[in-house]
Design a protein around this motif. Structure first.
Motif, PDB file in Angstrom:
ATOM      1  N   ALA A  22      -4.536  -0.981   2.309  1.00  9.11           N
ATOM      2  CA  ALA A  22      -4.285  -0.085   3.165  1.00  9.11           C
ATOM      3  C   ALA A  22      -4.737  -0.284   5.219  1.00  9.11           C
ATOM      4  N   PRO A  23      -3.708   0.837   5.364  1.00  6.73           N
ATOM      5  CA  PRO A  23      -4.177  -0.001   7.241  1.00  6.73           C
ATOM      6  C   PRO A  23      -5.136   0.172   7.968  1.00  6.73           C
ATOM      7  N   PHE A  24      -6.493   1.043   6.628  1.00  3.51           N
ATOM      8  CA  PHE A  24      -7.438   2.034   7.178  1.00  3.51           C
ATOM      9  C   PHE A  24      -8.159   1.053   6.890  1.00  3.51           C
TER      10      PHE A  24
ATOM     11  N   ASN B 129       0.321   0.589  16.480  1.00  6.64           N
ATOM     12  CA  ASN B 129       1.503   1.619  15.554  1.00  6.64           C
ATOM     13  C   ASN B 129       2.353   0.090  15.483  1.00  6.64           C
TER      14      ASN B 129
ATOM     15  N   LYS C 265       7.703   6.966  12.412  1.00  7.34           N
ATOM     16  CA  LYS C 265       6.682   5.580  11.839  1.00  7.34           C
ATOM     17  C   LYS C 265       7.246   5.381  10.512  1.00  7.34           C
TER      18      LYS C 265
ATOM     19  N   ILE D 277      -0.269  -0.689  11.039  1.00  3.33           N
ATOM     20  CA  ILE D 277      -0.042   0.453  10.202  1.00  3.33           C
ATOM     21  C   ILE D 277       0.508  -0.080   8.933  1.00  3.33           C
TER      22      ILE D 277
ATOM     23  N   TYR E 197      -3.819   8.989  12.142  1.00  2.00           N
ATOM     24  CA  TYR E 197      -2.340   9.366  11.205  1.00  2.00           C
ATOM     25  C   TYR E 197      -2.692   9.387   9.988  1.00  2.00           C
ATOM     26  N   PHE E 198      -3.811   9.668  10.104  1.00  4.62           N
ATOM     27  CA  PHE E 198      -4.014   9.223   8.366  1.00  4.62           C
ATOM     28  C   PHE E 198      -5.442  10.434   7.800  1.00  4.62           C
ATOM     29  N   GLY E 199      -5.950  10.829   9.185  1.00  2.00           N
ATOM     30  CA  GLY E 199      -6.799  12.106   8.471  1.00  2.00           C
ATOM     31  C   GLY E 199      -7.671  10.639   8.239  1.00  2.00           C
TER      32      GLY E 199
ATOM     33  N   MET F 262       2.454  11.158   5.380  1.00  2.35           N
ATOM     34  CA  MET F 262       1.264  11.328   6.698  1.00  2.35           C
ATOM     35  C   MET F 262       1.532  11.126   6.985  1.00  2.35           C
ATOM     36  N   LEU F 263       2.783  10.159   7.745  1.00  3.13           N
ATOM     37  CA  LEU F 263       2.967   9.153   9.290  1.00  3.13           C
ATOM     38  C   LEU F 263       4.150  10.226   9.812  1.00  3.13           C
TER      39      LEU F 263
ATOM     40  N   TYR G  41       1.003  -1.346  -0.206  1.00  2.00           N
ATOM     41  CA  TYR G  41       0.006   0.417  -0.077  1.00  2.00           C
ATOM     42  C   TYR G  41       0.717   1.168   0.178  1.00  2.00           C
ATOM     43  N   TYR G  42       1.627   0.945   0.375  1.00  2.00           N
ATOM     44  CA  TYR G  42       2.486   2.707   1.343  1.00  2.00           C
ATOM     45  C   TYR G  42       3.046   3.084  -0.142  1.00  2.00           C
TER      46      TYR G  42
END
Lengths: 729, 240, 285
Positions: B45-47, B34, A657, B38, B126-128, A652-653, A642-643
């Motif tokens: 995605a993390p979310f 964390n 992190k 993350i 962290y991601f808004g 954004m992190l 994803y990143y």
């Protein structure tokens, strides 16, 4: 006698409680957290992963649980109001002592159960390098002693406050301190000892000594604090201070308490394990000591006698000086701060000397003046327990001295000459060392050790010649394999306990293949001396290093679990190949490791070379299947991450992190993407032979002493390519 | 019964234990968010619901323990001594059990809510990212079945022998070590890691295979059945 | 209200026989004292009456209906204080009583709680957490929850344990007032309590009823069996149960019960305690 009579019913009562058994049960299974959750020992040796971590985690979890049990049990009599009955029969002071001993006894029972239950599991996980002595010592010291410490601390907090909630909070804070703020301080981390590694192949007594010292210091300290809290046990309905005044009337009680506290303070301050080296490691004042005028060293020798049972060293070092200055000259030596110098003689006469309090890089400065005579023989006698560097105090264990392993480096071997120039560029040195006859002495360098005499006490005296002001010596229960390769004899030394692992990994064949391949394709290792190279498997040390005629392999690179790591090679022998290739790409040619997320690292060329050797050994289809395809799979996964797909999310992190995530991702880039790029470069430059020539030239390039590292740009330039050329589809 | 429910909630939630477990839960949750979430799970995605589901399944063991701890308020020996008084009242036993279990469920629900709020804070900070509605279904399907089952099974075990509840607390840890079939993937967390990879599209939307849905439904039903089951009935069965 | 105990037997799963073929008829209004030594079966009998246990033989009828079928109806009329009970330590006294009121289904719990708290003299502790109460105060909370909602059938198992003499008298009077229009079953070891307030006595031992009747009847049954004597005059005699020994300046004065008094004993007017002890000793012999 009454106390002893009451102890057994109290223990019986304690063991009848379900909470006690729940805590015993949880403590017994708690080492599992060291396998999955809490892994303070970071080394990849089997004993670190499957013994140190479970034992330390067991100590932490068990310690906290027994702390809770202690507070709960001490409060129980208040809660159930049985103290009204108890106080009428037994003095509250006696009862406190009985309860404490019963709790400690239950902790001992728990420890015994844990040791028994985890024996087979540890044996199974650790495999052929399992050692019963290490197992028992690890569990007793790293786990077992945490329990009485917790009990003492929790009992003391309760006896001071007499409140359940406050005692829990105080105990939690005390445990929390050890787990966080004090975690890096080997003397303060009472609950979780600073153990970063346990050796599989050699002994671990030095780190066990360090843990024992820390535990005993805390045992004395907490016994003292407990004794003080014992004086605060409320009596006759009095409050804390009035009870204290009442209880101190028997003067021996406060004296014992204070003595224990003072003793622990002394033990803390006067610890013998690490020195007081300057924490500012940019200061190197010992290298700025002015050289003695018109004095040269013509010869030096040392007779070293390690005591493998006590872990100490005694020795006698002799230095021949030619003093043409006609005046007295001050000579400086670096000596391990743990050693005591008993005498310094110049030409047979005792002369005064000083040892500095200031220490730097694990050395103290020994200074003495040699007389104004032309030929001076200076003899220094020293003995003591070699201390480790203060700056590495959280990573102790390197100064191991035992019947299976000795490593003496520079000032720990014999006083290191600091300010005398050599005669004709040489410091001819003769070292004699007496060790148990089962041990093999391996000088780290080109020197060859030979047995001078076999003594009647089961020891043998070894002798070797070397050149230099210091020197490193390894000795241990080693197996030596002589491997003849093209134009070079490799003396491969590895620990006897590792024999099974090495044999099953095909160590000798791997060494042969690698040396033959790398020598043919890239050139001879620069630190090979003449036609011999010693490859020495060292006790776990955090990395390898090399010198003229010898190269060190960290045992952690050859553990059974590492040899099974698929990312470094498909089968164990291939991991061995990978680690040996590092002698060329990693030690022979250094890479700038200041940015460990940089895709260009020693790993790229090492993995690529491993692939090439495997291709030669097992054929193209095997190498394609197990290397190129795997790299491709990992790289594909990487680009699906994803990143990687959404770098804006990474940005954004917070920076820490970001660093953590790029650190995780950089593994793929170093181990998989870079080899793929090198493979692509190989195709673009015209095939394997062309690439071999490029790598040969890079390996043998002229080094810039200011920046001796091989850079990506140098590689690209040598290939005549740009970064874009190597972009993968 | 509402008053009973309120009092039971007060007993369960207004004490050091609840705040202690809440703190532990939040601390552990923050570590998971964390350290693991993350990074995102299975390229998502993390979310994403998958990463979020992975976080939830890692929280289940602690929530399981929390839920069972709530039950110890009813099944401990101390609580059993009060039962002598309550049994002499005309309150229908099923209604009373329901009120008490509702309180335990409310406590467990609050713990779950804390986990969800923590994740929401994490995603926001962290991601808004604030589209929480997308995560409601994974949260419900992950949390509710095992926790109902925890309460049902724990209630029955506690009625039989209060100490069995403590042993039962270890079940999720046992599940983590066992090679469970895919249908039980939510229990050991493997489902959220493996299933999205099998869908073979980028960032797949959240779907569940029928076997997982069946297993989760069975758990809910089983939990409810165990909750309403009279232990005396079981005893009779055992005698037969 | 009428409770009819018909040939009730109770054997615990471990084989212990607690009650044997018990027959008893209780009618409101009355204050019945249940007497008997430890382990006699009193608590088991009470548990059967509150439907906490089911008899292994016989039946209990409440107003002519079997208890097994009407236990809910009985419980609506019941106030019960067991000998050994627990309280929710984390609640206040008022909250706990409110909790019990909810379980009893009271319509106006606040007024009932206030009244009961006054009755048991716990006004000052109404808002105190139960964990902060003394043993006597906890006992009073137990009594309060039993009295809550004016139940028509009250069972008190050792209600005055842990209370000071003044409190004991207070509660004795309270029980007596309560029993004016209801049925109160009072189990106790304190004979004085029974003598002061009970209009009916049931003596039970080894799971069997030894006596039912008024206190006066029990006393009467012991007339001629209670005597006093000087210890120095006495011989070792079988069947003589000494109930009191008093050191005086003339020697030790003994009081005893026996089926047949020895010649050296001077006959005395029996007390309820003498009568009870005589009954128990007679059964033992």
């Amino acid at each position: 006698m009454k106390r002893i009579r009451l102890f057994f019913p109290e223990l019986k009562r304690l063991l009848k409680s379900r909470l006690t058994w729940l805590i015993v049960l949880l403590t017994v299974i708690s080492p599992i957290t060291g396998l999955i959750l809490y892994k303070p020992a970071t080394a990849s040796t089997m004993l670190s992963m499957y013994l140190a971590n479970p034992a330390i985690a067991g100590g932490v979890v068990g310690g906290v649980l027994f702390g809770v049990l202690t507070v709960y049990e001490l409060d129980r009599s208040n809660r159930s109001r049985v103290n009204v009955l108890m106080d009428a029969v037994v003095s509250p002071l006696s009862m406190a002592l009985i309860r404490l001993t019963a709790l400690i006894a239950s902790a001992l029972i728990t420890l015994a159960l844990t040791i028994l239950i985890w024996l087979s599991i540890s044996w199974w996980r650790i495999g052929s390098v399992f050692s019963g002595v290490d197992y028992v010592l690890a569990y007793v010291l790293m786990m077992g002693l945490a329990l009485p410490l917790s009990i003492l601390a929790a009992a003391a907090f309760y006896q001071f406050t007499r409140r359940l909630d406050l005692s829990f909070v105080l105990f939690a804070a005390f445990a929390g301190l050890s787990l966080t703020v004090w975690a890096g301080n080997w003397q303060l981390c009472w609950l979780n000892p600073c153990v970063w590694a346990l050796s599989d192949d050699f002994s671990n007594f030095r780190i066990f000594r360090s843990v024992t010292y820390m535990r005993l210091t805390w045992l004395v300290a907490l016994s003292g604090i407990w004794s003080l809290s014992y004086l605060c046990i409320r009596r006759y309905g009095k409050d804390l201070f009035r009870s204290l005044i009442w209880n101190v009337r028997r003067i021996c009680r406060p004296i014992i308490a204070l003595l224990l506290v003072i003793c622990s303070g002394i033990a803390y301050a006067a610890q013998p394990m690490v020195d007081h080296s300057n924490p500012d490691q940019t200061v190197m004042s010992f290298y700025e000591v002015p050289y003695a005028q018109d004095v040269v060293c013509t010869n030096r020798s040392a007779q070293v006698l390690p005591d493998t049972a006590a872990g100490t060293v005694s020795g006698k070092a002799a230095y021949q000086f030619q003093n043409t200055s006609g005046t007295e000259q001050t000579i400086a030596f670096g000596i391990n701060p743990g050693y005591t110098v008993s005498s310094v003689q110049a030409n047979g006469v005792n002369i005064p000397f000083t040892v500095s309090d200031y220490q730097e890089y694990n050395e103290a400065m020994l200074e003495t003046s040699i007389p104004a005579e032309e030929q001076v023989e200076l003899v220094i006698e020293y003995r003591g327990f070699p201390q480790e560097d203060y700056n590495m105090s959280a990573l102790q264990g390197s100064a191991e001295i035992s019947k299976t392993y000795v490593c003496l480096q520079n000032a720990s071997l014999s006083p290191r000459l600091m300010n005398v120039l050599p005669d004709e560029g040489m410091y001819p040195t003769t070292i004699e060392i007496t060790l148990p006859d089962s041990m093999m002495v391996i000088p780290f360098g080109s020197g060859k050790a030979e047995i001078l005499a076999k003594n009647n006490d089961g020891t043998a005296t070894w002798q070797y010649e070397s050149n230099g002001t210091g020197g490193i010596l390894y000795a241990g229960d080693y197996i030596r394999e002589n491997i003849e390769t093209d134009g070079m004899t490799i003396e491969f030394y590895y620990g006897r306990r590792h024999q099974d692992v090495m044999e099953s990994a095909g160590a000798v064949d791997a060494v042969k293949s690698v040396v033959a391949y790398c020598t043919e394709h890239y050139g001879t290792l620069s630190f090979g001396s003449g036609d011999t190279l010693k490859l020495i498997q060292s006790r776990v040390s955090g990395g390898g290093y090399a010198t003229d005629g010898a190269s060190l392999l960290d045992e952690a690179d050859f553990t059974a679990s590492n040899l099974g790591d698929g990312s470094k090679g498909t089968v164990a022998g291939e991991v061995m190949i990978h680690e040996l290739v590092h002698q060329w790409w990693g030690l022979g040619n250094m890479f700038d490791s200041s940015d460990d997320t940089n895709p260009w690292s020693a790993e790229g060329l090492t993995v690529y070379t491993t692939y090439r050797i495997v291709k030669e050994l097992y054929g193209e289809s095997y190498a394609q299947e197990n290397y190129v395809k795997q790299w491709q799979q990992e790289v594909d996964d990487y680009y699906l991450n994803y990143y990687v797909r959404h770098p804006e999310a990474l940005e954004m992190l917070p920076s820490d992190k970001q660093l953590e995530i790029t650190g995780n991702l950089s593994y793929v880039r170093q181990y998989c993407e870079m080899p793929l790029k090198i493979l692509k470069a190989q195709q673009l430059v015209g095939g394997e032979e062309a690439m071999d020539q490029i790598l040969h030239d890079l390996f043998n390039r002229e080094l810039d002493p200011a920046y001796p590292y091989l850079t990506y740009q140098e590689f690209l330039d040598a290939c005549g390519l740009t970064e874009e050329d190597l972009n993968l589809d | 019964m509402i008053r009973i429910f309120q009092y039971e909630c007060k007993r369960l939630l207004w004490n050091k234990f609840f705040f202690g477990i809440l703190l532990i839960l939040l601390f552990y949750g923050w570590q998971v968010l964390n350290g693991v979430t993350i990074l995102g799970v299975s390229h998502t995605a993390p979310f994403s619901p998958w990463s979020f589901g992975d976080y939830l399944s890692r929280m289940i063991p602690l929530l399981w323990i929390g839920a069972l701890f709530f039950l110890t308020f009813f099944t401990s020996q101390k609580a059993q001594r009060v039962t002598i008084l309550t049994n002499a009242t005309p309150v229908p036993i099923k209604q009373y059990t329901f009120a008490r279990c509702a309180a335990a469920f409310a406590g467990t629900g609050l713990l779950c809510l804390a986990c969800l709020i923590e994740a929401a804070v994490f995603y926001g900070q962290y991601f808004g990212w604030y589209r929480w509605g997308q995560l409601l279904f994974p949260a419900l399907i992950t949390f509710i079945p095992p926790l109902i089952f925890a309460l049902g099974s724990g209630w029955l075990l506690g009625k039989y022998k209060s100490w069995l509840i403590y042993l039962w607390m270890l079940i999720p840890f046992l599940c983590m070590t066992l090679p469970l079939p895919n249908a039980f993937g939510i229990w050991n967390g493997s489902f959220f890691k493996e299933y999205p990879l099998s869908i073979e599209t980028m960032d797949p939307s959240f779907t569940l295979p029928i076997t997982v849905i069946i297993v989760q439904c069975i758990l809910v039903i089983l939990g409810i059945v165990l909750l309403v089951l009279d232990p005396r009935f079981l005893k009779k069965m055992a005698v037969k | 209200m009428e409770i009819n105990i018909r040939n009730v037997s109770m054997t615990y799963p471990n084989g212990k026989v607690a009650l044997k073929n018990l027959k008893l008829n209780l009618k409101a209004p009355s204050l019945i004292g249940l007497l008997g030594p430890n382990g006699a079966g009193k608590s088991t009998l009470m548990k059967l009456l509150v439907a906490a246990l089911m008899p292994t033989g016989g039946s209990v009828l409440v107003d002519g209906q079997p208890l097994a079928k009407t236990d809910r109806i009985l419980k609506e009329k019941l106030g019960y204080l067991p000998q050994d009970f627990g309280l929710f330590d984390e609640l206040t006294v008022s909250q706990f009583l409110d909790y019990m009121a909810a379980l009893k289904g009271l319509r106006d719990p606040k007024a009932a709680i206030r009244k009961t708290i006054e009755e048991v003299n716990l006004e000052e502790k109404a808002k105190a957490k139960i964990r902060t109460l003394s043993g006597g105060q906890r006992q009073r909370v137990g009594i309060a929850q039993a009295l809550l909602g004016n139940p028509s059938f009250l069972i008190f198992d050792e209600p005055t344990v842990g209370l000071d003499p003044e409190e004991r008298i207070h509660f004795r009077n309270l029980f007596s007032r309560t029993a004016q229009d209801r049925m109160v079953l009072l189990s106790t070891h304190i004979i004085e309590d029974v003598q002061s307030v009970c209009d009916q006595i049931v003596v039970i031992n080894h799971g069997k009823i030894l006596f039912t009747g008024t206190p006066e009847q029990l006393i009467k049954s012991a007339v001629g069996h209670v005597g006093v004597f000087w210890e120095k005059d006495a011989f070792q005699e079988q069947g003589l149960h000494i109930t009191a020994r008093v050191n005086t300046s003339q020697g030790i004065r003994c009081r005893a019960v026996a089926s047949k008094l020895p010649a050296y004993a001077k006959e005395e007017e029996p007390s309820l305690e003498d009568a009870y002890l005589y009954l128990i000793s007679k059964e033992g012999a």
